[in-house]
Design a protein around this motif. Structure first.
Motif, PDB file in Angstrom:
ATOM      1  N   LEU A   7       5.549  -7.715  -7.786  1.00 14.38           N
ATOM      2  CA  LEU A   7       4.354  -6.888  -7.594  1.00 14.38           C
ATOM      3  C   LEU A   7       3.185  -7.727  -7.083  1.00 14.38           C
ATOM      4  CD1 LEU A   7       3.272  -3.933  -8.141  1.00 14.38           C
ATOM      5  CD2 LEU A   7       2.355  -4.860 -10.277  1.00 14.38           C
ATOM      6  N   ALA A   8       3.148  -9.002  -7.480  1.00  9.07           N
ATOM      7  CA  ALA A   8       2.029  -9.874  -7.120  1.00  9.07           C
ATOM      8  C   ALA A   8       1.912 -10.111  -5.621  1.00  9.07           C
ATOM      9  CB  ALA A   8       2.158 -11.217  -7.848  1.00  9.07           C
ATOM     10  N   ILE A   9       2.997  -9.960  -4.871  1.00  6.73           N
ATOM     11  CA  ILE A   9       2.971 -10.334  -3.458  1.00  6.73           C
ATOM     12  C   ILE A   9       3.060  -9.136  -2.513  1.00  6.73           C
ATOM     13  CG2 ILE A   9       3.756 -12.683  -3.815  1.00  6.73           C
ATOM     14  CD1 ILE A   9       6.227 -10.035  -2.653  1.00  6.73           C
ATOM     15  N   VAL A  10       2.919  -7.911  -3.068  1.00  9.88           N
ATOM     16  CA  VAL A  10       2.874  -6.726  -2.210  1.00  9.88           C
ATOM     17  C   VAL A  10       1.588  -6.759  -1.392  1.00  9.88           C
ATOM     18  CG1 VAL A  10       2.863  -4.204  -2.139  1.00  9.88           C
ATOM     19  CG2 VAL A  10       4.229  -5.402  -3.868  1.00  9.88           C
ATOM     20  N   GLN A  11       1.696  -6.413  -0.112  1.00 10.46           N
ATOM     21  CA  GLN A  11       0.547  -6.438   0.793  1.00 10.46           C
ATOM     22  C   GLN A  11       0.306  -5.056   1.382  1.00 10.46           C
ATOM     23  OE1 GLN A  11       1.253  -9.440   3.783  1.00 10.46           O
ATOM     24  NE2 GLN A  11       1.329 -11.127   2.291  1.00 10.46           N
ATOM     25  N   ASP A  12      -0.955  -4.822   1.796  1.00 14.63           N
ATOM     26  CA  ASP A  12      -1.276  -3.578   2.503  1.00 14.63           C
ATOM     27  C   ASP A  12      -0.326  -3.397   3.675  1.00 14.63           C
ATOM     28  OD1 ASP A  12      -3.449  -2.599   1.022  1.00 14.63           O
ATOM     29  OD2 ASP A  12      -4.861  -3.900   2.054  1.00 14.63           O
ATOM     30  N   GLY A  13       0.198  -2.197   3.813  1.00 17.24           N
ATOM     31  CA  GLY A  13       1.077  -1.887   4.937  1.00 17.24           C
ATOM     32  C   GLY A  13       2.555  -2.023   4.638  1.00 17.24           C
ATOM     33  N   ASP A  14       2.924  -2.740   3.569  1.00 20.96           N
ATOM     34  CA  ASP A  14       4.334  -2.797   3.182  1.00 20.96           C
ATOM     35  C   ASP A  14       4.823  -1.387   2.859  1.00 20.96           C
ATOM     36  OD1 ASP A  14       4.294  -5.553   3.361  1.00 20.96           O
ATOM     37  OD2 ASP A  14       4.155  -5.898   1.196  1.00 20.96           O
ATOM     38  N   MET A  15       6.073  -1.122   3.168  1.00 25.57           N
ATOM     39  CA  MET A  15       6.664   0.173   2.841  1.00 25.57           C
ATOM     40  C   MET A  15       7.384   0.079   1.491  1.00 25.57           C
ATOM     41  SD  MET A  15       5.605   2.019   5.289  1.00 25.57           S
ATOM     42  CE  MET A  15       6.487   3.554   4.964  1.00 25.57           C
ATOM     43  N   ILE A  16       7.161   1.105   0.680  1.00 24.37           N
ATOM     44  CA  ILE A  16       7.754   1.158  -0.649  1.00 24.37           C
ATOM     45  C   ILE A  16       8.538   2.456  -0.778  1.00 24.37           C
ATOM     46  CG2 ILE A  16       7.278   1.320  -3.136  1.00 24.37           C
ATOM     47  CD1 ILE A  16       4.847  -0.437  -2.692  1.00 24.37           C
ATOM     48  N   GLU A  17       9.721   2.344  -1.377  1.00 27.50           N
ATOM     49  CA  GLU A  17      10.590   3.502  -1.546  1.00 27.50           C
ATOM     50  C   GLU A  17      10.801   3.784  -3.032  1.00 27.50           C
ATOM     51  OE1 GLU A  17      14.208   2.584   0.446  1.00 27.50           O
ATOM     52  OE2 GLU A  17      13.270   2.359   2.415  1.00 27.50           O
ATOM     53  N   LEU A  18      10.534   5.030  -3.413  1.00 28.43           N
ATOM     54  CA  LEU A  18      10.828   5.513  -4.758  1.00 28.43           C
ATOM     55  C   LEU A  18      11.980   6.506  -4.668  1.00 28.43           C
ATOM     56  CD1 LEU A  18      10.367   6.226  -7.764  1.00 28.43           C
ATOM     57  CD2 LEU A  18       8.575   7.817  -7.012  1.00 28.43           C
ATOM     58  N   ASP A  19      13.025   6.256  -5.419  1.00 31.80           N
ATOM     59  CA  ASP A  19      14.166   7.168  -5.508  1.00 31.80           C
ATOM     60  C   ASP A  19      14.458   7.384  -6.988  1.00 31.80           C
ATOM     61  OD1 ASP A  19      16.504   8.593  -5.375  1.00 31.80           O
ATOM     62  OD2 ASP A  19      17.631   7.104  -4.221  1.00 31.80           O
ATOM     63  N   MET A  20      13.684   8.291  -7.609  1.00 32.12           N
ATOM     64  CA  MET A  20      13.819   8.501  -9.048  1.00 32.12           C
ATOM     65  C   MET A  20      15.213   8.975  -9.450  1.00 32.12           C
ATOM     66  SD  MET A  20      13.842  10.379 -11.993  1.00 32.12           S
ATOM     67  CE  MET A  20      13.561  12.065 -11.447  1.00 32.12           C
ATOM     68  N   THR A  26      11.188  11.496  -4.835  1.00 28.03           N
ATOM     69  CA  THR A  26      11.868  10.758  -3.767  1.00 28.03           C
ATOM     70  C   THR A  26      10.844  10.607  -2.645  1.00 28.03           C
ATOM     71  OG1 THR A  26      14.014  11.718  -4.346  1.00 28.03           O
ATOM     72  CG2 THR A  26      13.820  10.700  -2.179  1.00 28.03           C
ATOM     73  N   HIS A  27      10.401   9.382  -2.406  1.00 31.23           N
ATOM     74  CA  HIS A  27       9.263   9.193  -1.517  1.00 31.23           C
ATOM     75  C   HIS A  27       9.295   7.798  -0.886  1.00 31.23           C
ATOM     76  CE1 HIS A  27       5.166   9.982  -0.063  1.00 31.23           C
ATOM     77  NE2 HIS A  27       4.865   8.737  -0.404  1.00 31.23           N
ATOM     78  N   ARG A  28       8.847   7.730   0.363  1.00 27.70           N
ATOM     79  CA  ARG A  28       8.662   6.456   1.052  1.00 27.70           C
ATOM     80  C   ARG A  28       7.249   6.462   1.625  1.00 27.70           C
ATOM     81  NH1 ARG A  28      11.325   2.263   4.005  1.00 27.70           N
ATOM     82  NH2 ARG A  28      10.300   1.806   5.989  1.00 27.70           N
ATOM     83  N   GLY A  29       6.480   5.409   1.332  1.00 25.11           N
ATOM     84  CA  GLY A  29       5.105   5.399   1.796  1.00 25.11           C
ATOM     85  C   GLY A  29       4.558   4.002   2.008  1.00 25.11           C
ATOM     86  N   ARG A  30       3.445   3.971   2.702  1.00 22.33           N
ATOM     87  CA  ARG A  30       2.754   2.712   3.018  1.00 22.33           C
ATOM     88  C   ARG A  30       1.906   2.277   1.822  1.00 22.33           C
ATOM     89  NH1 ARG A  30      -2.440   2.259   5.028  1.00 22.33           N
ATOM     90  NH2 ARG A  30      -2.449   4.488   5.565  1.00 22.33           N
ATOM     91  N   ALA A  31       2.019   1.012   1.459  1.00 22.38           N
ATOM     92  CA  ALA A  31       1.279   0.489   0.311  1.00 22.38           C
ATOM     93  C   ALA A  31      -0.199   0.314   0.641  1.00 22.38           C
ATOM     94  CB  ALA A  31       1.868  -0.842  -0.135  1.00 22.38           C
ATOM     95  N   VAL A  32      -1.038   0.788  -0.265  1.00 24.55           N
ATOM     96  CA  VAL A  32      -2.466   0.476  -0.265  1.00 24.55           C
ATOM     97  C   VAL A  32      -2.715  -0.309  -1.546  1.00 24.55           C
ATOM     98  CG1 VAL A  32      -4.810   1.382  -0.307  1.00 24.55           C
ATOM     99  CG2 VAL A  32      -3.056   2.520   1.080  1.00 24.55           C
ATOM    100  N   VAL A  33      -3.062  -1.573  -1.387  1.00 24.88           N
ATOM    101  CA  VAL A  33      -3.015  -2.519  -2.503  1.00 24.88           C
ATOM    102  C   VAL A  33      -4.403  -2.801  -3.062  1.00 24.88           C
ATOM    103  CG1 VAL A  33      -2.355  -4.854  -3.199  1.00 24.88           C
ATOM    104  CG2 VAL A  33      -0.920  -3.576  -1.587  1.00 24.88           C
ATOM    105  N   PHE A  34      -4.501  -2.767  -4.388  1.00 26.53           N
ATOM    106  CA  PHE A  34      -5.703  -3.181  -5.109  1.00 26.53           C
ATOM    107  C   PHE A  34      -5.318  -4.413  -5.936  1.00 26.53           C
ATOM    108  CE2 PHE A  34      -5.823   1.401  -4.477  1.00 26.53           C
ATOM    109  CZ  PHE A  34      -7.013   1.538  -3.776  1.00 26.53           C
ATOM    110  N   GLU A  35      -5.987  -5.515  -5.683  1.00 27.91           N
ATOM    111  CA  GLU A  35      -5.588  -6.791  -6.287  1.00 27.91           C
ATOM    112  C   GLU A  35      -5.820  -6.839  -7.793  1.00 27.91           C
ATOM    113  OE1 GLU A  35      -3.880  -9.130  -4.857  1.00 27.91           O
ATOM    114  OE2 GLU A  35      -3.873  -8.086  -2.925  1.00 27.91           O
TER     115      GLU A  35
END
Length: 580
Positions: free
Chosen positions: A502-515, A408-417
């Motif tokens: 997934l193609a349009i995720v940008q650096d700084g977007d927040m992503i939430e995982l709730d397994m 269970t995690h919320r974090g800032r995206a670091v994107v590799f194209e």
């Protein structure tokens, strides 16, 4: 399930080639006799193909020539004529860009080789992970009597008194190098201990997972999955399999009789119990498609969600395949599932017995390797299927190999194209990343890589590793090796190259995982997601020609098994037209 054998004797398929005295029949027989085959071998006995993925370019399968000879002994003893033939061999350790790109090519080769030749049944010899599903996919599409023999895992690796798990130790040690905890000289010394005998990975990687899936599906004799490659009992398994396929031909026992919905449910639950590879998701859905069974991602959650992981093997646990075999192997696991009410007991197997009948007397010889149901390695094993606006068609995660605090995690995206972007930036100390971030990798799905390589378990940046951090949430449309571990979200569908979110995720977007609630969410307003998707341009350039172009144009998504759209379904074993 009660199987009713076909009437015998009956005219065999091979007799369309060999069973008369016309010019064409003599043509077929006479050329076969240049190998020194006596005339009475063509008198109506079953002709059994030995479909061999032996190749020195596929190290996991390099010992299969010996096993093929053992299969031949069994076939001759049972009154059949064995004829060995090679097919395309996919080895993950050397084949570029990835063996997964060639799984479907191998399946095509297997299917057409079986259909076009004078065969009544076939023994499928496999080892490295993609050869197993490829052979079963091809054989299922023809639906002649078929049975599998796996090559078996290599012996345990040992380095300075510690177990070395193939693949798993490689990922661990390479991270230790970046963290400054291991010298390169020690790494090179450890290399000598990683692969010290013939066979496939000695962890519960994809090869051992798929060997277990074949046994759980009922397509191999009981006990096949775990026997080490160099153990004499692997030769015995090959020998008795040769005997068994002849009787299967006499009974007309085909893949379609064994590969039922109940069999796939058993396999899904078995995968959870062994802590099996996420790659099994893709492969089992592709196999199911070849026999007309609509296996979905949701089935993995429905049937596997509450299955405890009881096999204490790397990458989820501490032991290796040798110990699993000595403890009793997969029959013990299947018996445990049956005792817990998690097994379709009446599912038919290639032995002619039911799934339950062939394991009910199995004995567990080491309860630290195969845990009691009340003391599992993970209470909820299996494969977690995640959905949300970042994965409308689903993504997968292996809880038993993940860090509980990150589920269970919320974090800032670091994107590799793409993978090249990742490799260029990951070791840069100026990379704006810490352990709370979510690493995102794009363009590594079936079309994007191409072939969907095993790069989803991205190595962490050195600046994070040096802080003692060993895991972060990672998301991609790629796969990862079954030997790998971590809180890694894979197979995100639709993939980036198909225009998935997934193609349009940008650096700084927040992503939430709730397994626990199976949710994967991109915390960006719907209107902004729609705007980005409308402006998105696909960077993937289709290959100009050849198999790569065929793959790009016809591969389906990971959420349905990544088979070719024109290969789904069974095409049958009708005898091809004679050209002479």
């Amino acid at each position: 399930m009660t199987f009713k054998p076909a009437a015998w004797p009956r005219k065999l398929r091979s007799q369309e080639w060999f069973g008369a005295d016309s010019r064409d029949h003599i043509y077929h027989r006479s050329w076969m006799k240049n190998q020194g085959l006596p005339a009475d071998l063509f008198d109506g006995r079953p002709v059994i193909g030995i479909c061999n993925t032996w190749s020195q370019l596929t190290p996991c399968n390099a010992h299969l020539r010996d096993l093929a000879e053992r299969v031949k002994h069994g076939i001759y003893e049972a009154g059949g004529l064995p004829l060995e033939f090679p097919v395309f061999s996919t080895g993950e350790s050397a084949l570029r860009p990835t063996a997964m790109m060639y799984r479907n090519l191998a399946a095509m080769d297997v299917e057409e080789a079986i259909r076009a030749n004078p065969l009544d049944g076939v023994v499928l010899l496999c080892g490295c992970d993609k050869t197993t599903p490829a052979l079963l996919m091809g054989a299922a599409s023809v639906d002649l009597p078929a049975i599998m023999v796996s090559g078996g895992p290599m012996m345990n690796g040992w380095f300075r008194g510690e177990r070395v798990g193939s693949g798993t130790a490689l990922w661990q040690m390479s991270e230790d190098i970046k963290a400054g905890k291991m010298t390169r000289e020690d790494f090179l010394e450890a290399e000598q201990a990683m692969s010290r005998s013939p066979g496939s990975c000695n962890t519960m990687g994809t090869a051992s997972s798929m060997a277990s899936m074949v046994e759980a599906l009922g397509m191999a004799l009981s006990g096949n999955a775990a026997i080490p490659a160099v153990d004499s009992r692997r030769r015995v398994m090959s020998h008795v399999t040769g005997r068994r396929i002849v009787q299967m031909v006499k009974d007309d026992l085909k893949p379609s009789d064994v590969l039922t919905p109940e069999a796939f449910q058993n396999a899904i639950r078995t995968n959870g119990a062994i802590g099996g590879s996420t790659n099994a998701v893709i492969h089992l859905m592709a196999i199911a498609g070849r026999v007309g069974i609509d296996l979905t991602l949701d089935d993995w959650d429905t049937f596997g969600r509450d299955v405890p992981t009881i096999v204490n093997l790397m990458p989820s646990g501490k032991y290796l395949m040798e110990e699993f075999f000595y403890a009793g192997g997969l029959p013990v696991v299947i018996k445990r599932l049956g005792e817990a009410g998690l097994l379709n007991r009446d599912a038919l197997t290639v032995s002619g017995d039911t799934a339950w009948d062939q394991v009910k007397d199995a004995v567990n010889h080491n309860e630290d390797v195969i845990r009691p149901a009340g003391e599992p390695l993970a209470k909820q094993g299996g494969i977690a299927v995640l959905r949300g606006n970042l994965a409308p068609k689903g993504a997968v995660l292996k809880p038993s190999a993940a860090s509980p605090h990150l589920l269970t995690h919320r974090g800032r995206a670091v994107v590799f194209e793409d993978i090249d972007d990742y490799k260029a930036r990951i070791n840069d100390d100026d990379l704006d990343i810490d352990e709370t971030c979510v690493m995102v990798l794009k363009m590594c799905g079936p079309r994007g890589y191409p072939g969907m390589s095993e790069v989803g378990n991205m190595g962490l940046p050195p600046k994070v590793l040096k802080k003692g951090i060993t895991d972060m949430v990672r998301i991609s449309d790629a796969r990862m090796s079954g030997t790998a571990y971590g809180t890694v979200i894979l197979h995100t569908s639709p993939e980036a190259a198909a225009g998935g979110p997934l193609a349009i995720v940008q650096d700084g977007d927040m992503i939430e995982l709730d397994m626990p609630n199976r949710r994967l969410h991109l915390d960006v307003p719907d209107a902004e997601i729609a705007r980005r998707l409308a402006a998105w341009k696909n960077p993937v350039v289709p290959p100009a020609s050849g198999y790569a172009r065929l793959f790009h144009d016809h591969v389906q998504g990971a959420d349905t098994g990544a088979d070719f759209d024109f290969l789904v379904g069974c095409r049958g074993n009708a005898v091809p037209r004679d050209s002479h």
